[in-house]
Design a protein around this motif. Structure first.
Motif, PDB file in Angstrom:
ATOM      1  N   LEU A 127     -21.948   7.938  -0.104  1.00  0.00           N
ATOM      2  CA  LEU A 127     -23.288   8.190  -0.631  1.00  0.00           C
ATOM      3  C   LEU A 127     -23.846   6.933  -1.296  1.00  0.00           C
ATOM      4  O   LEU A 127     -25.013   6.577  -1.103  1.00  0.00           O
ATOM      5  CB  LEU A 127     -23.252   9.359  -1.616  1.00  0.00           C
ATOM      6  N   TYR A 128     -23.019   6.231  -2.058  1.00  0.00           N
ATOM      7  CA  TYR A 128     -23.440   4.987  -2.702  1.00  0.00           C
ATOM      8  C   TYR A 128     -23.883   3.963  -1.657  1.00  0.00           C
ATOM      9  O   TYR A 128     -24.955   3.358  -1.782  1.00  0.00           O
ATOM     10  CB  TYR A 128     -22.299   4.429  -3.554  1.00  0.00           C
ATOM     11  N   GLN A 129     -23.078   3.784  -0.618  1.00  0.00           N
ATOM     12  CA  GLN A 129     -23.407   2.815   0.433  1.00  0.00           C
ATOM     13  C   GLN A 129     -24.681   3.210   1.180  1.00  0.00           C
ATOM     14  O   GLN A 129     -25.484   2.349   1.554  1.00  0.00           O
ATOM     15  CB  GLN A 129     -22.243   2.670   1.419  1.00  0.00           C
ATOM     16  N   ARG A 130     -24.895   4.499   1.369  1.00  0.00           N
ATOM     17  CA  ARG A 130     -26.089   4.971   2.066  1.00  0.00           C
ATOM     18  C   ARG A 130     -27.350   4.798   1.224  1.00  0.00           C
ATOM     19  O   ARG A 130     -28.410   4.431   1.734  1.00  0.00           O
ATOM     20  CB  ARG A 130     -25.917   6.442   2.472  1.00  0.00           C
ATOM     21  N   LEU A 131     -27.244   5.046  -0.096  1.00  0.00           N
ATOM     22  CA  LEU A 131     -28.414   4.991  -0.966  1.00  0.00           C
ATOM     23  C   LEU A 131     -28.724   3.584  -1.487  1.00  0.00           C
ATOM     24  O   LEU A 131     -29.869   3.296  -1.841  1.00  0.00           O
ATOM     25  CB  LEU A 131     -28.243   5.939  -2.152  1.00  0.00           C
ATOM     26  N   VAL A 144     -28.941   1.902  -8.999  1.00  0.00           N
ATOM     27  CA  VAL A 144     -28.658   0.803  -9.910  1.00  0.00           C
ATOM     28  C   VAL A 144     -27.463   0.059  -9.318  1.00  0.00           C
ATOM     29  O   VAL A 144     -26.340   0.559  -9.330  1.00  0.00           O
ATOM     30  CB  VAL A 144     -28.352   1.317 -11.334  1.00  0.00           C
ATOM     31  N   GLU A 145     -27.740  -1.096  -8.753  1.00  0.00           N
ATOM     32  CA  GLU A 145     -26.716  -1.854  -8.037  1.00  0.00           C
ATOM     33  C   GLU A 145     -25.545  -2.182  -8.950  1.00  0.00           C
ATOM     34  O   GLU A 145     -25.728  -2.538 -10.114  1.00  0.00           O
ATOM     35  CB  GLU A 145     -27.321  -3.141  -7.485  1.00  0.00           C
ATOM     36  N   GLY A 146     -24.346  -2.038  -8.413  1.00  0.00           N
ATOM     37  CA  GLY A 146     -23.143  -2.335  -9.174  1.00  0.00           C
ATOM     38  C   GLY A 146     -22.719  -1.231 -10.112  1.00  0.00           C
ATOM     39  O   GLY A 146     -21.786  -1.402 -10.884  1.00  0.00           O
ATOM     40  N   SER A 147     -23.392  -0.082 -10.074  1.00  0.00           N
ATOM     41  CA  SER A 147     -23.078   0.972 -11.037  1.00  0.00           C
ATOM     42  C   SER A 147     -21.954   1.906 -10.572  1.00  0.00           C
ATOM     43  O   SER A 147     -21.530   2.754 -11.338  1.00  0.00           O
ATOM     44  CB  SER A 147     -24.330   1.794 -11.365  1.00  0.00           C
ATOM     45  N   LEU A 148     -21.457   1.756  -9.339  1.00  0.00           N
ATOM     46  CA  LEU A 148     -20.343   2.605  -8.893  1.00  0.00           C
ATOM     47  C   LEU A 148     -19.093   2.179  -9.649  1.00  0.00           C
ATOM     48  O   LEU A 148     -18.649   1.038  -9.555  1.00  0.00           O
ATOM     49  CB  LEU A 148     -20.125   2.488  -7.389  1.00  0.00           C
ATOM     50  N   ARG A 149     -18.579   3.113 -10.457  1.00  0.00           N
ATOM     51  CA  ARG A 149     -17.409   2.803 -11.271  1.00  0.00           C
ATOM     52  C   ARG A 149     -16.718   4.094 -11.706  1.00  0.00           C
ATOM     53  O   ARG A 149     -17.265   5.171 -11.567  1.00  0.00           O
ATOM     54  CB  ARG A 149     -17.798   1.994 -12.492  1.00  0.00           C
ATOM     55  N   ARG A 150     -15.546   3.925 -12.258  1.00  0.00           N
ATOM     56  CA  ARG A 150     -14.809   5.044 -12.837  1.00  0.00           C
ATOM     57  C   ARG A 150     -15.162   5.105 -14.317  1.00  0.00           C
ATOM     58  O   ARG A 150     -15.005   4.128 -15.054  1.00  0.00           O
ATOM     59  CB  ARG A 150     -13.315   4.821 -12.655  1.00  0.00           C
ATOM     60  N   GLN A 153     -18.588   7.554 -10.572  1.00  0.00           N
ATOM     61  CA  GLN A 153     -20.000   7.803 -10.833  1.00  0.00           C
ATOM     62  C   GLN A 153     -20.842   6.588 -10.456  1.00  0.00           C
ATOM     63  O   GLN A 153     -20.340   5.472 -10.396  1.00  0.00           O
ATOM     64  CB  GLN A 153     -20.212   8.130 -12.307  1.00  0.00           C
ATOM     65  N   PHE A 154     -22.118   6.843 -10.211  1.00  0.00           N
ATOM     66  CA  PHE A 154     -23.104   5.778 -10.136  1.00  0.00           C
ATOM     67  C   PHE A 154     -24.458   6.330 -10.511  1.00  0.00           C
ATOM     68  O   PHE A 154     -24.636   7.532 -10.648  1.00  0.00           O
ATOM     69  CB  PHE A 154     -23.119   5.065  -8.771  1.00  0.00           C
ATOM     70  N   TRP A 155     -25.395   5.416 -10.749  1.00  0.00           N
ATOM     71  CA  TRP A 155     -26.707   5.760 -11.288  1.00  0.00           C
ATOM     72  C   TRP A 155     -27.812   5.391 -10.327  1.00  0.00           C
ATOM     73  O   TRP A 155     -27.703   4.420  -9.579  1.00  0.00           O
ATOM     74  CB  TRP A 155     -26.934   5.017 -12.607  1.00  0.00           C
ATOM     75  N   GLU A 205     -27.573  10.589 -12.675  1.00  0.00           N
ATOM     76  CA  GLU A 205     -26.176  10.200 -12.496  1.00  0.00           C
ATOM     77  C   GLU A 205     -25.602  11.046 -11.373  1.00  0.00           C
ATOM     78  O   GLU A 205     -25.840  12.254 -11.301  1.00  0.00           O
ATOM     79  CB  GLU A 205     -25.400  10.448 -13.793  1.00  0.00           C
ATOM     80  N   LEU A 206     -24.837  10.419 -10.498  1.00  0.00           N
ATOM     81  CA  LEU A 206     -24.098  11.131  -9.459  1.00  0.00           C
ATOM     82  C   LEU A 206     -22.624  10.919  -9.763  1.00  0.00           C
ATOM     83  O   LEU A 206     -22.183   9.796 -10.036  1.00  0.00           O
ATOM     84  CB  LEU A 206     -24.459  10.612  -8.072  1.00  0.00           C
TER      85      LEU A 206
END
Length: 136
Positions: free
Chosen positions: A84-88, A95-101, A108-110, A120-121
């Protein structure tokens, strides 16, 4: 893929007073607390039911934006967060770079909606603090 509403974040003036209100008046149960690096309580999760929570955090009544008192963001539980992050990401809403634990051990990412509202997802996993409270 969106699964369900995960939580609503509310910034409050007095954390313990607000926890007491949500527990004693509304009947929610405290699920867990998240602490900052300084050891101070940062967030209190209250279990609403099924997979949903209210997330309380201290805010500042005179500060604009993310510290303001009131509703801060909405969070959706998702499946397949990496895909989902890669698609969006190319859409510009992420918010780029927001995929994190996160401190709760969930991934999560924003992103922001067209009006700038924060979303937030989050994807729970076996180590997530939320896992003991959610039905499988």
């Amino acid at each position: 893929m969106l699964r369900t509403l995960a939580h609503v974040m509310v910034k409050v003036r007095d954390l313990e007073e607000s926890v007491a209100f949500y527990q004693d008046v509304l009947g929610l149960k405290e699920a867990f607390r998240l602490y900052g690096d300084d050891g101070a309580v940062r967030i209190v999760y209250l279990h609403v039911g099924d997979r949903q929570f209210v997330e309380l955090s201290l805010g500042s009544g005179d500060a604009p934006g993310t510290n303001a008192i009131g509703y801060n963001h909405i969070c959706f539980e998702v499946e397949g967060i990496n895909d989902l992050y890669q698609r969006l990401l190319p859409t510009g809403c992420v918010v780029e770079g927001s995929l994190r634990r996160g401190k709760d051990k969930s991934w999560q990412f924003w992103l922001k909606d067209p009006s700038g509202n924060r979303i937030e997802l989050m994807e729970y996993n076996e180590e997530s603090e939320q896992t003991p409270f959610v039905p499988s």
